[in-house]
Design an enzyme around this catalytic site. Structure first.
Site, PDB file in Angstrom:
ATOM      1  N   GLY A  47      -5.334  -0.447  -7.252  1.00  0.00           N
ATOM      2  CA  GLY A  47      -6.510  -0.225  -6.426  1.00  0.00           C
ATOM      3  C   GLY A  47      -6.768   1.253  -6.229  1.00  0.00           C
ATOM      4  N   GLN A  52      -9.602   8.357  -1.711  1.00  0.00           N
ATOM      5  CA  GLN A  52      -8.672   8.863  -2.714  1.00  0.00           C
ATOM      6  C   GLN A  52      -9.369   9.707  -3.773  1.00  0.00           C
ATOM      7  OE1 GLN A  52      -6.625   4.893  -3.345  1.00  0.00           O
ATOM      8  NE2 GLN A  52      -4.909   6.345  -3.504  1.00  0.00           N
ATOM      9  N   CYS A  89       1.834   4.562  -3.905  1.00  0.00           N
ATOM     10  CA  CYS A  89       0.446   4.973  -3.702  1.00  0.00           C
ATOM     11  C   CYS A  89       0.107   6.089  -4.674  1.00  0.00           C
ATOM     12  CB  CYS A  89       0.257   5.444  -2.254  1.00  0.00           C
ATOM     13  SG  CYS A  89      -1.417   5.959  -1.858  1.00  0.00           S
ATOM     14  N   LEU A  90      -1.068   6.025  -5.253  1.00  0.00           N
ATOM     15  CA  LEU A  90      -1.507   7.087  -6.158  1.00  0.00           C
ATOM     16  C   LEU A  90      -1.576   8.436  -5.452  1.00  0.00           C
ATOM     17  CD1 LEU A  90      -4.397   5.165  -7.936  1.00  0.00           C
ATOM     18  CD2 LEU A  90      -2.112   5.654  -8.847  1.00  0.00           C
ATOM     19  N   HIS A 131      -3.375  -2.493   1.572  1.00  0.00           N
ATOM     20  CA  HIS A 131      -3.148  -1.089   1.230  1.00  0.00           C
ATOM     21  C   HIS A 131      -4.480  -0.338   1.134  1.00  0.00           C
ATOM     22  CE1 HIS A 131      -0.782   2.115  -0.972  1.00  0.00           C
ATOM     23  NE2 HIS A 131      -2.021   2.415  -1.354  1.00  0.00           N
ATOM     24  N   GLU A 132      -5.432  -0.905   0.402  1.00  0.00           N
ATOM     25  CA  GLU A 132      -6.716  -0.229   0.203  1.00  0.00           C
ATOM     26  C   GLU A 132      -7.529  -0.185   1.493  1.00  0.00           C
ATOM     27  OE1 GLU A 132      -6.951   1.553  -2.386  1.00  0.00           O
ATOM     28  OE2 GLU A 132      -5.259   0.586  -3.371  1.00  0.00           O
ATOM     29  N   HIS A 135      -6.392   2.653   3.606  1.00  0.00           N
ATOM     30  CA  HIS A 135      -6.949   3.945   3.184  1.00  0.00           C
ATOM     31  C   HIS A 135      -8.276   4.228   3.886  1.00  0.00           C
ATOM     32  CE1 HIS A 135      -4.362   5.732   0.200  1.00  0.00           C
ATOM     33  NE2 HIS A 135      -4.295   4.621  -0.504  1.00  0.00           N
TER      34      HIS A 135
END
Length: 167
Positions: A47, A52, A89-90, A131-132, A135
């Site tokens: 995702g 991000q 996480c990215l 998770h998304e 963010h």
């Protein structure tokens, strides 16, 4: 294809709650396209949320458990049953820690045209939805960690012991 660079922990956009989307226009559709290109532009991504890539908008894309799509202005309903698998996480590349999440999640929101959407998932998809959505509220997965795991994660982050992101 517009694969956008991922913002890394320390960038204030990752800690700022996003603005709700109010216009379902070409700009939003372009954002969804850029998010999806960024998600699919490198292997292993589940995702990507708008902050991000530096955009304060309540939008994310996902590709988990065979489900792929996007959601605008999401809200979540979570089960009381939990899971505690490794999560990464990215925006904190290369670090993974056991992270408590609800086992089941239902996300309500809209698509890029303003049509209502509901996504229900368990396991990995439920984790990705949570998770998304976090963010979009200015939260990172490390915020949910507790005890020794949290101390270890924060020590690794302060030391800068995460890999350069694959952009």
């Amino acid at each position: 294809m517009t694969m956008r660079p991922i913002r890394i922990i320390g960038d204030p956009v990752l800690r700022t709650p996003c603005e709700p989307v109010t216009s379902y226009d070409t700009e939003l559709r372009d954002l969804v396209t850029d998010l999806m290109d960024t998600l699919l532009g490198a292997p292993g991504r589940a995702g990507v949320a708008a902050p991000q890539i530096g955009i304060s908008a309540q939008v994310f894309v996902y590709d988990a458990d065979g489900e792929r799509g996007h959601l605008v202005n999401p809200t979540l309903e979570l089960s009381t049953e939990t899971q505690d698998d490794d999560e990464g996480c990215l925006s904190i590349p290369g670090l993974y820690f056991p992270t408590p999440r609800a086992m089941h999640a239902t996300a309500h929101g809209f698509d890029q045209h303003g049509e209502p959407r509901t996504i229900t998932g368990s396991g990995f998809l439920a984790r990705a939805l949570q998770h998304e959505t976090d963010h979009l509220a200015g939260r990172l997965y490390v915020d949910t960690l507790r005890g020794d795991t949290r101390r270890h994660a924060l020590r690794e982050i302060r030391a800068g012991r995460f890999a350069s992101p694959d952009r």
